[in-house]
Scaffold this motif. Structure first.
Motif, PDB file in Angstrom:
ATOM      1  N   LYS A  32       0.615  -1.381   0.175  1.00 53.06           N
ATOM      2  CA  LYS A  32       0.106  -0.146   0.366  1.00 53.06           C
ATOM      3  C   LYS A  32       1.341   1.588  -0.019  1.00 53.06           C
ATOM      4  O   LYS A  32       0.827   2.471  -0.702  1.00 53.06           O
ATOM      5  N   GLU A  33       1.904   1.252   0.802  1.00 49.17           N
ATOM      6  CA  GLU A  33       2.269   2.353   0.428  1.00 49.17           C
ATOM      7  C   GLU A  33       3.924   2.620  -0.772  1.00 49.17           C
ATOM      8  O   GLU A  33       3.438   3.639  -1.174  1.00 49.17           O
ATOM      9  N   VAL A  34       3.695   1.050  -1.269  1.00 51.46           N
ATOM     10  CA  VAL A  34       4.300   1.831  -2.513  1.00 51.46           C
ATOM     11  C   VAL A  34       3.399   1.820  -3.784  1.00 51.46           C
ATOM     12  O   VAL A  34       3.557   3.270  -4.703  1.00 51.46           O
ATOM     13  N   ASP A  35       1.811   1.932  -3.533  1.00 50.94           N
ATOM     14  CA  ASP A  35       0.921   2.396  -4.093  1.00 50.94           C
ATOM     15  C   ASP A  35       0.571   3.926  -3.745  1.00 50.94           C
ATOM     16  O   ASP A  35       1.131   4.518  -4.755  1.00 50.94           O
ATOM     17  N   LEU A  36       1.371   4.306  -2.554  1.00 49.83           N
ATOM     18  CA  LEU A  36       0.183   5.559  -2.385  1.00 49.83           C
ATOM     19  C   LEU A  36       1.871   6.310  -3.235  1.00 49.83           C
ATOM     20  O   LEU A  36       1.445   7.884  -3.727  1.00 49.83           O
ATOM     21  N   SER A  39       1.245   7.061  -6.464  1.00 51.29           N
ATOM     22  CA  SER A  39       0.431   7.793  -6.556  1.00 51.29           C
ATOM     23  C   SER A  39       0.445   9.084  -6.338  1.00 51.29           C
ATOM     24  O   SER A  39       0.227  10.819  -7.208  1.00 51.29           O
ATOM     25  N   GLU A  40       1.679   9.120  -5.330  1.00 48.77           N
ATOM     26  CA  GLU A  40       1.861  10.795  -5.209  1.00 48.77           C
ATOM     27  C   GLU A  40       2.859  11.171  -6.356  1.00 48.77           C
ATOM     28  O   GLU A  40       2.123  12.331  -6.927  1.00 48.77           O
ATOM     29  N   ILE A  41       3.648  10.391  -6.310  1.00 46.41           N
ATOM     30  CA  ILE A  41       4.863  10.529  -7.499  1.00 46.41           C
ATOM     31  C   ILE A  41       4.570  11.576  -8.767  1.00 46.41           C
ATOM     32  O   ILE A  41       4.826  12.400  -9.076  1.00 46.41           O
ATOM     33  N   ASN A  42       2.851  10.556  -9.657  1.00 45.10           N
ATOM     34  CA  ASN A  42       1.733  10.706 -10.561  1.00 45.10           C
ATOM     35  C   ASN A  42       1.540  12.296 -10.523  1.00 45.10           C
ATOM     36  O   ASN A  42       1.376  13.158 -11.094  1.00 45.10           O
ATOM     37  N   GLU A  43       0.786  12.666  -9.131  1.00 45.30           N
ATOM     38  CA  GLU A  43       0.534  13.774  -9.129  1.00 45.30           C
ATOM     39  C   GLU A  43       1.679  14.636  -9.200  1.00 45.30           C
ATOM     40  O   GLU A  43       0.990  15.994  -9.481  1.00 45.30           O
ATOM     41  N   ASN A  44       2.518  14.077  -8.898  1.00 46.03           N
ATOM     42  CA  ASN A  44       3.596  15.522  -8.620  1.00 46.03           C
ATOM     43  C   ASN A  44       4.023  15.728 -10.004  1.00 46.03           C
ATOM     44  O   ASN A  44       4.277  17.123 -10.306  1.00 46.03           O
ATOM     45  N   LEU A  45       4.012  14.815 -10.513  1.00 43.77           N
ATOM     46  CA  LEU A  45       4.456  14.964 -11.823  1.00 43.77           C
ATOM     47  C   LEU A  45       3.344  15.425 -13.091  1.00 43.77           C
ATOM     48  O   LEU A  45       3.773  16.932 -13.467  1.00 43.77           O
ATOM     49  N   THR A  46       2.582  15.432 -12.546  1.00 45.62           N
ATOM     50  CA  THR A  46       1.206  16.345 -13.025  1.00 45.62           C
ATOM     51  C   THR A  46       1.115  17.793 -12.889  1.00 45.62           C
ATOM     52  O   THR A  46       1.216  18.335 -13.577  1.00 45.62           O
ATOM     53  N   ARG A  47       1.521  18.291 -11.656  1.00 44.15           N
ATOM     54  CA  ARG A  47       1.287  19.174 -11.569  1.00 44.15           C
ATOM     55  C   ARG A  47       2.506  20.546 -12.065  1.00 44.15           C
ATOM     56  O   ARG A  47       2.237  21.053 -12.753  1.00 44.15           O
ATOM     57  N   SER A 113      10.915  20.203  -3.001  1.00 46.05           N
ATOM     58  CA  SER A 113      11.082  20.193  -2.504  1.00 46.05           C
ATOM     59  C   SER A 113       9.098  19.631  -2.693  1.00 46.05           C
ATOM     60  O   SER A 113       8.732  18.901  -1.894  1.00 46.05           O
ATOM     61  N   SER A 114       8.625  20.354  -3.305  1.00 48.86           N
ATOM     62  CA  SER A 114       6.838  20.247  -3.651  1.00 48.86           C
ATOM     63  C   SER A 114       6.927  19.290  -4.774  1.00 48.86           C
ATOM     64  O   SER A 114       5.897  18.502  -4.800  1.00 48.86           O
ATOM     65  N   LEU A 115       8.167  18.362  -4.949  1.00 50.89           N
ATOM     66  CA  LEU A 115       7.892  17.423  -6.043  1.00 50.89           C
ATOM     67  C   LEU A 115       8.156  15.524  -4.933  1.00 50.89           C
ATOM     68  O   LEU A 115       7.852  15.610  -5.436  1.00 50.89           O
ATOM     69  N   ALA A 116       8.542  16.606  -4.031  1.00 50.22           N
ATOM     70  CA  ALA A 116       9.142  14.416  -2.892  1.00 50.22           C
ATOM     71  C   ALA A 116       7.706  13.906  -2.723  1.00 50.22           C
ATOM     72  O   ALA A 116       6.144  14.467  -2.120  1.00 50.22           O
ATOM     73  N   PRO A 117       7.685  12.569  -2.337  1.00 51.42           N
ATOM     74  CA  PRO A 117       6.428  11.837  -2.071  1.00 51.42           C
ATOM     75  C   PRO A 117       6.523  12.628  -0.080  1.00 51.42           C
ATOM     76  O   PRO A 117       6.502  11.365   0.108  1.00 51.42           O
ATOM     77  N   VAL A 121       6.569   9.816   2.706  1.00 53.73           N
ATOM     78  CA  VAL A 121       7.403   9.198   3.904  1.00 53.73           C
ATOM     79  C   VAL A 121       7.605   9.552   4.889  1.00 53.73           C
ATOM     80  O   VAL A 121       7.726   9.260   6.200  1.00 53.73           O
ATOM     81  N   LYS A 122       5.869  10.157   5.720  1.00 49.46           N
ATOM     82  CA  LYS A 122       5.478  10.614   6.345  1.00 49.46           C
ATOM     83  C   LYS A 122       4.630   9.452   6.563  1.00 49.46           C
ATOM     84  O   LYS A 122       4.917   8.643   8.456  1.00 49.46           O
TER      85      LYS A 122
END
Length: 135
Positions: A32-36, A39-47, A113-117, A121-122
């Motif tokens: 689940k953490e890998v999936d998260l 997902s977060e990296i894809n969201e950041n790449l979109t941004r 810093s805005s692109l990091a997942p 990490v948290k």
């Protein structure tokens, strides 16, 4: 004696079962953490893609602004005091302000810093603490 042997056996299976359950939960948690993270990296790449689009848009607007400002300057110099030249100058100035705002937003959105997942990490740190407390 049979009862004692019989009661020890379920305890052994129970401990093995608990270990299996813990390993299963840890494996599921990692998945689940890998999936998260994905997902977060894809969201950041979109941004980041949107931010790059803003920068390209800002460049186009800045070029238009430079053309308008140049035309305004020419008009102002050749026709001192004519309203059309000053109007073009005002429009060019406004376009330059819009371009500046777009560049500032785009650069801000592209900071590493805005692109990091950060959420992942948290969560991983929280999960590691929970596992440590469990063990």
């Amino acid at each position: 004696m049979k009862d004692d042997a019989h009661t020890d056996e379920p305890r052994a299976k129970g401990a093995t079962g608990i270990i299996g359950d813990v390993l299963g939960h840890v494996s599921n948690l990692i998945r689940k953490e890998v999936d998260l993270a994905r997902s977060e990296i894809n969201e950041n790449l979109t941004r980041a893609g949107i931010a790059i689009g803003l920068l390209v848009g800002a460049l186009v607007i800045a070029l238009v602004a430079l053309n308008v400002l140049a035309a305004a300057l020419v008009a102002a110099i050749t026709e001192l005091g004519i309203d059309a030249g000053w109007s073009a100058l005002i429009v060019g100035g406004l376009l330059a302000v819009v371009a500046f705002a777009m560049v500032a937003k785009g650069i801000n959105d592209l900071k590493l810093s805005s692109l990091a997942p950060t959420r992942t990490v948290k969560n991983v740190r929280r999960d590691a603490e929970a596992v440590k407390e469990t063990l």
